[in-house]
Scaffold this motif. Structure first.
Motif, short mmCIF file in Angstrom:
data_model
loop_
_atom_site.label_atom_id
_atom_site.label_comp_id
_atom_site.label_asym_id
_atom_site.label_seq_id
_atom_site.Cartn_x
_atom_site.Cartn_y
_atom_site.Cartn_z
N ALA A 114 0.84 -1.20 0.00
CA ALA A 114 0.00 0.00 0.00
C ALA A 114 0.87 1.26 0.00
N ASN B 245 3.90 1.49 -1.35
CA ASN B 245 4.39 1.62 -2.73
C ASN B 245 3.33 2.21 -3.64
N GLY B 246 2.08 1.85 -3.35
CA GLY B 246 0.98 2.39 -4.16
C GLY B 246 0.88 3.90 -4.07
N TYR C 69 3.52 5.94 -3.50
CA TYR C 69 4.63 6.42 -4.33
C TYR C 69 4.26 6.34 -5.80
N ASP C 70 3.60 5.25 -6.17
CA ASP C 70 3.21 5.08 -7.57
C ASP C 70 2.31 6.22 -8.02
N LYS D 195 -4.62 9.07 -1.68
CA LYS D 195 -4.07 7.72 -1.47
C LYS D 195 -3.16 7.72 -0.25
N VAL E 139 12.18 10.30 -8.02
CA VAL E 139 11.02 9.43 -8.21
C VAL E 139 11.36 8.38 -9.24
N LYS E 140 11.02 7.16 -8.88
CA LYS E 140 11.46 6.01 -9.67
C LYS E 140 10.73 5.90 -11.00
N ASP F 140 7.67 0.94 -16.02
CA ASP F 140 6.72 1.93 -15.50
C ASP F 140 7.36 3.31 -15.65
#
Lengths: 1038, 544
Positions: B49, B51-52, B54-55, B121, B309-310, B315
């Motif tokens: 969650a 990671n979500g 950050y996504d 989120k 940011v990755k 992705d």
């Protein structure tokens, strides 16, 4: 008691004696409409058991009691005739074939009903013309054929499903497509493929269809309960006949399709002038130059086929015995689209078989197998390699091909993903790519397999009581492929990209129901009760590669190890329906009719506590023509031979997909780190969308059915709309909406249908039919914010307004061009003139259209948007005429639609684009000199937003969507069957040749390609032209 | 008759059987997603969650889904294209470049929607982490860390919104009523919270900044010094550096200095910039200006990068958003849509042999082609043209140093600060071929204002094509030092201008596009229509 019985017997006996005293003989001849003798007609004396049958010459002789008042003549397919005997001894009768409308049955849910006792509202589509048409699927041909049924084909893609709306658009956020039922079972339908458009109805061979019945009102559809809000299309496939003979038919057609129309674009010289003028006005150096070799490329001609070939072959074998019937057909069809990369190839097989095992048991099976292969292209309306989009913008002074490039195309491979410059200093703006390359080289395909098998067992339990169990298994599988060449276009940046996906959708349906008929006296009762369960199961898997090692591996499929970057994906889902239903029909003396039905549906998409819904329906009918007073009037009997009044009311629902009641978290990966994030905020209390349907109608047969007239008034009153209620973006709710049962709308309208035989003689006949629908859609309420009703949901081009029909076009009112400086001008919300200064994008008040002065700065906002037109048509219809002269037959069908407006986005964004693009000829009217009066503002490179208001509707680009289309013209010649039999020793039983034109003419004021290219919301953006097809064919019967 | 009875019995029992067995038909749920109740139940899912969130920061799924809004790419691209130091060449960022926004403009809507989507989120996840923390599914410390990561992102998002949609804090200390943007600090999951939200008007800018600081203080306390995955998750140093940046936007120089002092040692080494190591997190400048990026294989994950940011091949912002595609030379596989402007390139203060000219830029092909007329100076900070996997740099140690240089210079009113000169030299010398000869001294500047001016210019050079230009224009538009004020949105070269001849120190630059004064309504973006129509409490910015 016993005495009474004896007495009664005596009385009856003496009665009979009295009547049987004298007999007399009546003779005569019965002929049909055309005057030919009619054999096998039953002649009966009213009130007696006496009857006779006409012989081969149509002659009869009957003995009747002398006091018999009249003779009744009846024969299948003809209206009964009663003739008073009076003093005559010879009575000749001319029987008139009964109109189809009255003799036929109506296919309804879980059974059939006689048309005369049917009290709902439905339209039967005559499927005979479909066999001759070159068409990928039947849905594309339904337009204009039935009242209340609006069908539009947006663009000419052969695999794109038609948009079918029955009695209007009946939902805002939910499904709007009708339920498709094939041979009694809900059929997997929709646009399901991954890579291309896909039409699941193409899995049904148009030649195999016996009957299409469109159920429209509440009472006809209520037995389908929660899935009936958008109407139901019942498709019945052909069965064999019980006459013991095998019938073989062979049909072949070949057709040629061309674009109905294409855009008028600038030629090379005009482009150079316009492009440089745009740049000069923006202070930029000249970039466009005339080609030294006189290049003038017509890019549209490179993406469109002329005379695209379509071939279709069909063979069927049918027949049967008294106990068993079969129908077996094979079909091959290959239709090329008008975009060079578009085509559809289909192989279809059907095998229908049923047999009576004994007098109690009947079993049968209907099997459909089909394989459909669709090929397409990038259809993106704003995509840089979108086929139509890039062909409209490609520069005409640039060559499509360049032999010096290793690809043969005029592109900058291997250096850049760009067009060759040609004589210009820069390439086309926005990186649009060479459509000749992308359309011819890149691949988009969908290879579909469909198996639909339907098995049933019918048990005759008691007299009038039948039990039927039906098990249907439906599998739809789509294997998609997309191969993007690394050298140019969408595949360039990925150095080649290959994608495959496999989607399998499975459905099983199990129906069990009892049908019971009982007549007592003049009372007739029909009862249906049953149960149905449906389970849907879908799964998909996909894989793709980027950076392909060699172009060789881009062409056909993902090949392991040939790409550097590899991706995979997939999905899995299940859902179910569970239903109980019942229906009671009662009629008294074929005169008064009542029907009541109810369905209780459960759906897995809803929360357990709310998932069941009950959907009742009621209707009644009165055949007023059966009343005595009617019969007494010879005028009424002749001119209004059958009149039925009917009314119905039902509550039906609209099914939901997914699990909108749950709040869920789905995959949300942060790069290669797996993650989960909310993807849906659910609403636990969500309920079915509910449509209350009212219908009042009348069916009239005139002159014993020579003419038929039908009229219906309907009202769909929809509440509990499952509305995706917009949430403020600052709430951060996924999708910026939450589904709620809120909002109401209604569809109200009238339908008229009229058909008949205008001329009838031995050699010449003229039949016509017309249908017309008026439709009024109105949103009656939306949601509230803090108790205040919201009356409007604005979108970019459309607004959902309470009090108007769905998605009206709404935007700024254009006031033309300032004659002094070429700036576009508008009227603001209160009618004040506002000038849009191209230079800085700001708005200023203006004193007049000839005054360049920038007044006080102002703005145009939501309050300045005005109603610019309805996006939904308010009327539509079709007119067919069939002329037959001896062996020739000519069918002409015209259809029309109107009342709506179309926002011509193609014009706004491409044809008058302010970028370094080619344009349409309209831009030649641009403002250039002070004092010039025109509607096209000054050109400035790069200022499309300020000049054309891209992304918003403005009245300048909103045009009438009214049209009349010459849909079909078909001429056929049927070989004389008698001569044919002689010449072929009876081997060939019939032979027919035909030629046909589809979409042969279009009358409209719309300046785009076709007003039907507009979406349901009235937006037309870079859609391919409609097909104009000419075809030739033959039917042979053995 | 027996036969009939048999069939009747069969039929009726079949009906009953089917009716009872089909109950299972309805017992289905989603297989592609978890229900909300089942997410915050295990330590592994709690991490998923997080990671979500950050996504959502990397690439949102609402408007312009998958194009790197807000922080995967768009913060850089919008930040640059609003400024004058990069040139938009095609139509892609033209609306941003020319300031022709309307409330329906997609970029504007995407920036707003996706930021708030990430924020909600984060808020939903914060509630979940508090739950799993208190129930012992994860340790209370870890729960606080996860919450801190969410609050770091929440602050980052709100600040991005403030610089695009609101006037700067320094315009009257942000006290204008309804001048800010909503600061969402509670989870919105249904009608109750939705109704609450619709009663809350836009707060003041000052109120937003106060909440940013609260969030970042919490983050600083609870974030770890290092993260196992490095710079792509928030650390204590990231929270401090962001706070330093935000205090500068507020003109709170003393508070800003305190943040910088937490990271920068008292002694710095301007002639060997690489040897100064941050007090928290081990951050340092890399030896060359190319290293924090793609040369060689930097990908914004070096010790110099504090928070990135990755993005990766799986992705990213796609061909329509990823920086390597948008900014990359067309002859290298990029789309060449945005170039470096001669406005900055031709400045003599940017030394001719400065390594940044060669390591971070090149003359390359653009959307206008590869002929001389189509060439332009293109950035090479993002070089993964094929897989688009360049991380998006959000905070670098170089920024902390230049921030602190400016803070020190501003705090020593009336005199030129030696400390500021040293910090400026740290960054500038790293790119110099002869630092001892080219470095600044206190005598290089006539006064403190000139010193701040030089630092601001250095920022434009150092952070060129990293999206920092717009926030700097925004915060200096009402600079207390009037001489340093940005001229609203500065004048620019014409959209689409390319040509190798335009570039060279001293080559005159034609500013075809006029400046937009600070007072003009276009200085800030409109609130998207979706917001003002669905939320009557939110007032539109004037003239939109």
């Amino acid at each position: 008691m016993r005495k009474l019985a004896v007495l009664l017997t005596l009385v009856l006996f003496s009665f009979a004696q009295t009547f049987a005293q004298t007999n007399r003989t009546v003779t005569g001849k019965v002929t049909d409409d055309a005057g030919n003798p009619l054999a096998g007609v039953t002649v009966s004396a009213a009130g007696t058991a006496k009857n006779a049958i006409t012989d081969a010459k149509g002659l009869y002789t009957i003995q009747v009691p002398s006091n018999t008042a009249s003779l009744k003549f009846s024969s299948v397919g003809f209206g009964d005739i009663e003739s008073r005997i009076g003093s005559r001894t010879s009575i000749d009768v001319n029987m008139i074939s009964e109109s189809k409308a009255l003799s036929e049955v109506v296919v309804v849910g879980y059974g059939v009903q006689q048309k005369k006792s049917f009290t709902g509202s439905s339209s039967k589509i005559d499927t005979k013309p479909f066999a001759d048409l070159v068409t990928p699927s039947i849905d594309k041909q339904l337009a204009g054929r039935a009242a209340g049924v609006q069908v539009s084909n947006a663009g000419g893609g052969v695999g794109t499903p038609a948009r079918i709306r029955i009695r209007g658009v009946n939902s805002i956020s939910g499904g709007q497509d009708p339920l498709i039922v094939v041979d009694g079972v809900p059929f997997i339908s929709g646009n399901l493929a991954n890579v291309t458009n896909s039409n699941t109805l193409a899995d049904i061979n148009p030649n195999d269809i016996e009957n299409i019945e469109i159920l429209k009102d509440g009472s006809a559809t209520a037995i389908f309960g929660s899935r009936a809000a958008n109407g139901v299309i019942m498709i019945t496939t052909k069965k064999g006949t019980k006459d013991g003979k095998m019938k073989v038919t062979y049909d072949a057609t070949v057709g040629f399709s061309s674009p109905g129309s294409t855009y008028q674009l600038l030629n090379a010289d005009q482009f150079v002038m316009i492009a440089n003028e745009k740049r000069a006005n923006a202070g930029l150096a000249i970039a466009a130059r005339p080609s030294p070799t006189g290049t003038n490329t017509d890019w549209q001609s490179l993406i469109y086929n002329q005379n695209a070939l379509a071939v279709q072959q069909n063979i069927s074998f049918s027949g049967g015995t008294q106990k068993s019937t079969y129908f077996f057909s094979l079909n091959y069809s290959d239709q090329k689209g008008i975009i060079v990369s578009n085509s559809q190839k289909a192989y279809r097989l059907r095998f229908n078989f049923d047999t009576e095992v004994n007098k109690f048991v009947k079993v049968g099976n209907n099997l459909t197998l089909s394989k459909v292969i669709d090929l397409e292209q990038n259809n993106g309306t704003n995509a840089l390699s979108g086929t139509v989009a890039s062909a409209l913008r490609a520069l005409p002074n640039v060559e499509p091909y360049n032999p010096a490039n290793s690809t043969g195309y005029n592109i900058q491979w291997p250096l850049l993903n760009q067009f060759g410059l040609g004589p210009n200093t820069i390439p086309v703006d926005d990186n649009y790519t060479n459509p000749a390359f992308t359309t011819q080289i890149n691949k988009y395909s969908s290879d579909k397999l469909r198996i639909n098998n339907n098995t049933f067992v019918e048990l005759s339990l008691l007299k009038g009581l039948k039990f039927k169990t039906v098990f249907n298994f439906d599998v739809f599988s789509d294997y998609g492929f997309q191969g993007l060449d690394p050298r140019h276009g969408d595949g360039f940046s990925a150095q080649g990209s290959v994608f495959n996906s496999q989607i399998t959708t499975q459905r099983w349906v199990w129906q069990n129901y009892l049908n019971y008929n009982k007549s007592f006296g003049s009372n007739n009762l029909y009862v249906t009760v049953g149960q149905e369960a449906q389970k849907d199961f879908s799964r998909s898997v996909s894989g793709s590669l980027n950076t392909i090692s060699d172009i060789f591996f881009v062409g056909n499929n993902v090949i392991s190890g040939t790409g550097v970057t590899q991706f995979s994906g997939g999905g899995y889902g299940k859902s179910g329906f569970q239903s109980f239903f019942g229906r009671v029909n009662y009629d008294f003396a074929n005169k008064y009719f009542l029907q009541a039905s109810v369905r209780r549906d459960g759906q897995s998409s809803l929360a357990p506590e709310t998932r069941f819904g009950v959907f009742p329906g009621f209707s009644g009918g009165w055949r007023i023509s059966q009343e005595k007073f009617w019969d007494k009037s010879s005028f009424l009997r002749k001119y209004l031979s059958d009149v039925k009044l009917k009314a119905s009311y039902a509550i039906v629902g609209n099914a939901l997909g997914g699990f909108p009641y749950l709040s869920t978290f789905s995959a949300a990966n942060y790069g290669n780190l797996s993650g989960l994030a909310p993807n849906l905020i659910g609403n636990r209390s969500l309920q079915w969308e509910r449509s209350k349907k009212y219908d009042i109608g009348v069916d009239i047969a005139i002159l014993s059915g020579r003419f038929n007239f039908g009229f219906d008034w309907f009202l769909n009153d929809i509440d509990n709309l499952v509305l995706a209620v917009p949430t403020p973006p600052t709430a951060g709710i996924p999708g910026n909406s939450i589904s709620q049962n809120i909002g109401t709308q209604r569809n109200r309208g009238t339908e008229i249908s009229l058909s008949g035989e205008l001329v009838r003689s031995k050699d010449f006949s003229w039949n016509f039919s017309l249908n017309h629908t008026n439709l009024d859609n109105k949103i009656t309420s939306l949601y509230t914010i803090g108790g205040t009703p919201v009356n409007s949901i604005p979108g970019s081009y459309n607004t959902i307004n309470v009090g108007s029909s769905l998605n009206v076009l709404s935007g700024y009112q254009y006031a033309g061009v300032n004659t002094a400086n070429g700036n576009p001008m508008y009227f603001n919300g209160i009618g004040q003139l506002v000038q849009h200064n191209i230079a800085n994008g700001a708005y200023y008040f203006a004193t007049g259209k000839n005054d360049p002065t920038l007044g006080t700065q102002t703005s145009l906002g939501l309050n300045d948007r005005k109603f610019l037109g309805l996006s939904l048509p308010t009327y539509f219809g079709g007119i067919s005429n069939t002329f037959r002269y001896k062996q020739f037959s000519l069918d002409v069908m015209v259809r029309y639609s109107g009342g709506n407006k179309v926002m011509n986005i193609t014009r706004q964004e491409a044809l008058v684009s302010q970028n370094f693009h080619n344009n349409g000829v309209e831009i030649l009217d641009r403002w250039t000199t002070p004092g010039q009066v025109t509607n096209v503002p000054r050109l400035v490179q790069g200022q499309s937003n300020n000049i054309n208001q891209n992304g918003l509707a403005i009245s300048r680009f909103v045009e009438s969507g009214d049209f009349i289309r010459l849909q079909n013209v078909s001429l056929s010649y049927t070989y004389n069957s008698k001569r044919l039999a002689e010449q072929t020793n009876g081997y060939i039983k019939n032979l027919r040749f035909f030629m046909q034109g589809q979409n042969m003419g279009l009358w409209t004021k719309y300046s785009g390609l076709d007003p039907e290219n507009a979406s349901q919301a009235g937006q037309d953006n870079a859609v391919s032209p409609q097909l104009r097809t000419v075809s030739f064919g033959v039917n042979v019967g053995f | 008759m027996r036969f009939n009875n048999f069939f009747t019995a069969t039929a009726i029992s079949a009906l009953v059987l089917v009716a009872s067995s089909c109950q299972k038909v309805l017992d289905e749920g989603p297989y592609n997603a978890f229900t909300d109740e089942s997410v915050f139940t295990t330590p592994e899912r709690a991490l998923l969650a997080l990671n979500g969130v950050y996504d959502a920061g990397q690439s949102g799924s609402t408007t312009l889904a998958g194009r790197g809004y807000p922080f995967g790419a768009a913060t850089v691209e919008q930040g640059d294209n609003r400024g004058e130091d990069m040139v938009n060449l095609a139509a892609f960022y033209q609306i941003t470049y020319q300031g022709t926004y309307n409330p329906n403009t997609a970029n504007n809507q995407a920036m707003w929607d996706n930021n708030y989507n990430m924020i909600n989120k984060a808020n939903i996840a914060i509630d979940g982490f508090r739950k799993v923390g208190s129930s012992g599914v994860i340790s209370p410390t870890l729960a606080l860390q996860y919450e801190a990561e969410c609050r770091f992102l929440r602050a980052l998002g709100h600040h991005e919104l403030l610089v695009h949609y609101a006037r700067p804090f320094l315009d009257g200390n942000g006290t204008a009523a309804e001048g800010g943007v909503p600061y969402r600090d509670y989870a919105v999951t249904g009608s109750a919270t939705l109704d609450k939200l619709k009663t809350e008007p836009r707060p003041t800018v000052a109120a937003g900044y106060a909440k940013l600081i609260t969030d970042l203080n919490f983050a600083e306390t609870n974030l770890p010094i290092t993260q196992p995955l490095g710079v792509v998750r928030a650390t204590r140093a990231a929270a401090i550096a962001l706070k330093q940046r935000i205090y500068m936007h507020m003109g709170q120089w003393t508070l800003a200095k305190a943040e910088g002092d937490k990271l920068i040692p008292a002694t710095v080494t301007p002639l060997t910039p690489n040897s100064t190591v941050a007090l928290i997190g081990g951050h340092r400048l890399m030896a060359t200006p190319g290293e924090p990026f793609g040369i060689p294989g930097g990908n914004s994950v070096t010790a110099e990068n504090i928070f990135s940011v990755k993005n990766d091949a799986l992705d990213n912002g796609s061909v329509n958003g990823a920086m390597a595609q948008m900014y990359g030379s067309a002859d290298l596989g990029g789309r060449g849509l945005v170039s470096v402007s001669p406005i900055i390139w031709n400045r003599a203060e940017w030394l001719a042999n400065d390594l940044r000219r060669t390591q971070n830029n090149r003359l390359g092909g653009t959307a206008n082609g590869t002929s001389a007329a189509g060439l332009a100076i293109m950035t090479t900070k993002y070089t993964d043209y094929i897989n688009r996997g360049d991380n998006c740099p959000i905070i670098r140690f170089a920024e902390v140093l230049l921030n602190q240089a400016e803070i020190e210079a501003r705090l020593t009113v009336g005199t030129v600060s030696q400390r500021a000169v040293d910090l400026l030299n740290m960054v500038r010398n790293r790119s110099s071929v002869a630092p001892a000869a080219t470095q600044f001294t206190v005598t290089s500047f006539a006064n403190d204002v000139a010193e701040v001016g030089a630092i601001l210019l250095e920022r434009r050079i150092e952070f060129l094509s990293e999206g920092r230009r717009w926030p700097d224009i925004h915060r200096t538009a009402m600079d207390p030092i009037v001489a340093l004020r940005a001229a609203g949105i500065p004048a620019k070269v014409n959209n689409g201008t390319t040509g190798s001849a335009l570039y060279g120190i001293g080559v005159p630059v034609t500013l075809g596009q006029a400046a937009i004064p600070y007072s003009d309504f276009r200085f800030i973006w409109p609130i998207p229509n979706g917001e003002v129509t669905q939320n009557p409490a939110i007032k539109q910015n004037p003239f939109y």
